[in-house]
Enzyme design. Structure first.
Site, PDB file in Angstrom:
ATOM      1  N   ASP A   1       0.808  -1.226   0.000  1.00  0.00           N
ATOM      2  CA  ASP A   1       0.000   0.000   0.000  1.00  0.00           C
ATOM      3  C   ASP A   1       0.838   1.272   0.000  1.00  0.00           C
ATOM      4  O   ASP A   1       0.312   2.353  -0.282  1.00  0.00           O
ATOM      5  CB  ASP A   1      -0.984   0.007   1.180  1.00  0.00           C
TER       6      ASP A   1
ATOM      7  N   GLU B   1      12.174  -0.192  15.658  1.00  0.00           N
ATOM      8  CA  GLU B   1      12.009   1.020  14.850  1.00  0.00           C
ATOM      9  C   GLU B   1      11.458   2.154  15.707  1.00  0.00           C
ATOM     10  O   GLU B   1      12.020   3.242  15.752  1.00  0.00           O
ATOM     11  CB  GLU B   1      11.070   0.751  13.674  1.00  0.00           C
TER      12      GLU B   1
ATOM     13  N   ASP C   1      11.195  -0.307   1.926  1.00  0.00           N
ATOM     14  CA  ASP C   1      10.059  -0.094   2.821  1.00  0.00           C
ATOM     15  C   ASP C   1       8.812   0.301   2.029  1.00  0.00           C
ATOM     16  O   ASP C   1       7.898  -0.484   1.874  1.00  0.00           O
ATOM     17  CB  ASP C   1      10.374   0.936   3.903  1.00  0.00           C
TER      18      ASP C   1
END
Length: 353
Positions: free
Chosen positions: A11, A237, A314
């Site tokens: 997405d 993260e 990513d």
């Protein structure tokens, strides 16, 4: 040697051209897009001219709102993977594992299983695209006639080797709906992998790491281990080293991002000892503030500890990057040697789920 991208979100990687097409294909989404391409890009991407300009994670995550509005039908999901696969091929990617959370595509009635099947079908269309009588092919032919844009309907498409990682989503343990949706995702992975579907690579855990500790999800990954489903976990993260320790205790074979490992010498040694793959995403980490600038980026520190580091994109659109650009960034900012680059690429090849 072609590139490998092990950490790539569906997405967050749709091209602006695909967004316009998906909006046209799905009138029920009722999405109004800006006429100007630059304005559309600003809605989709957080990227600017400075790789080192930090944003907030919340600001980063807002860029997923529009794509997710448009990824609520089977046709749109199928085309989304076709768009990403085509763009990966153009930049020289040979292999990629694309991850997505099936539960995020159920807002308008599609089941998680149908969402996964739609993605798989989109990838499988590379062989017979245009020769079927599906709704998607019909829509693309109409769009081609209306716009004059060559959608490649009559062409066989060349795609990289893709496999798919199904993401569980972090959320409150008190919310039974979230629990049930995550359990359903695990069961779908088990069902498809037991049926011999090699396109399903495994599972992941994504979402607000800082709010929902990794250890809260040990039930799901205990079941995954019992089913022999490999998995990676976003950890280190937006939380500290303890999040990575928890992921290791659950049996994660890979760690998404893993930046916080730099704070714990013993953890770095343990990751090296286990051969755990670290999926690093430099541009994304800078944009979300996981690191302040490239001088503090721990990639070389990890390499010096003999950790299995890989370089990934990513989100190609949200971050305005791709795996090739990530290597260019590291060569420019960290003066990576040819030997280091070779090691990173070898690690990615060996780190497939």
């Amino acid at each position: 040697m072609g590139y490998t991208d092990l950490h790539l979100h569906l997405d967050g990687s749709l091209s602006p051209e695909a967004i316009r097409l998906l909006s046209w294909m799905d009138e029920a989404a009722d999405v109004e897009l800006p006429y100007d391409d630059d304005d559309l890009w600003k809605m989709l991407s957080i990227a600017d001219d400075s790789y080192g300009k930090n944003k907030s994670l919340n600001e980063y995550l807002k860029r997923f709102d529009l794509p997710l509005q448009l990824l609520q039908t089977e046709e749109n999901l199928s085309y989304a993977i076709m768009d990403i696969a085509s763009n990966l091929k153009k930049i020289g990617v040979d292999y990629a594992e694309i991850r997505f959370a099936p539960q995020l595509h159920t807002r308008r009635g599609m089941t998680q299983l149908k969402a996964v099947e739609a993605v798989i079908e989109g990838y499988n269309r590379r062989l017979d695209f245009g020769d079927d009588d599906s709704i998607l092919t019909k829509k693309l032919k109409v769009y081609e006639n209306l716009t004059g844009i060559d959608m490649g309907v009559s062409k066989e498409r060349e795609y990289p080797h893709l496999r798919f990682i199904l993401c569980l989503m972090r959320g409150s343990n008190k919310d039974s709906k979230i629990y049930d949706m995550n359990m359903e995702t695990v069961e779908i992975a088990r069902h498809l992998m037991n049926d011999g579907n090699s396109l399903i690579a495994g599972l992941d855990l994504a979402g607000a790491e800082g709010l929902y500790p990794t250890e809260d999800y040990k039930d799901f990954f205990g079941i995954a281990r019992r089913y022999h489903i490999p998995f990676t976990i976003h950890a280190g993260e937006a939380a500290g080293p303890e999040s990575i320790w928890e992921a290791l205790e659950m049996g994660a074979s890979r760690i998404g991002h893993g930046i916080a490992a730099a704070e714990d010498e013993y953890l770095m040694q343990e990751l090296a000892k286990r051969g755990t793959i670290i999926e690093m995403c430099p541009t994304s980490n800078l944009q979300t503030g996981a690191v302040k600038d490239m001088s503090k980026y721990p990639l070389r520190l990890f390499l010096l500890h003999n950790m299995k580091v890989t370089v990934n994109s990513d989100n190609m659109t949200v971050s305005g990057t791709n795996v090739v650009r990530e290597f260019d960034l590291l060569k420019r900012e960290m003066y990576l040697s040819d030997e280091e680059i070779k090691t990173l690429m070898k690690n990615a090849e060996e780190g497939r789920l």
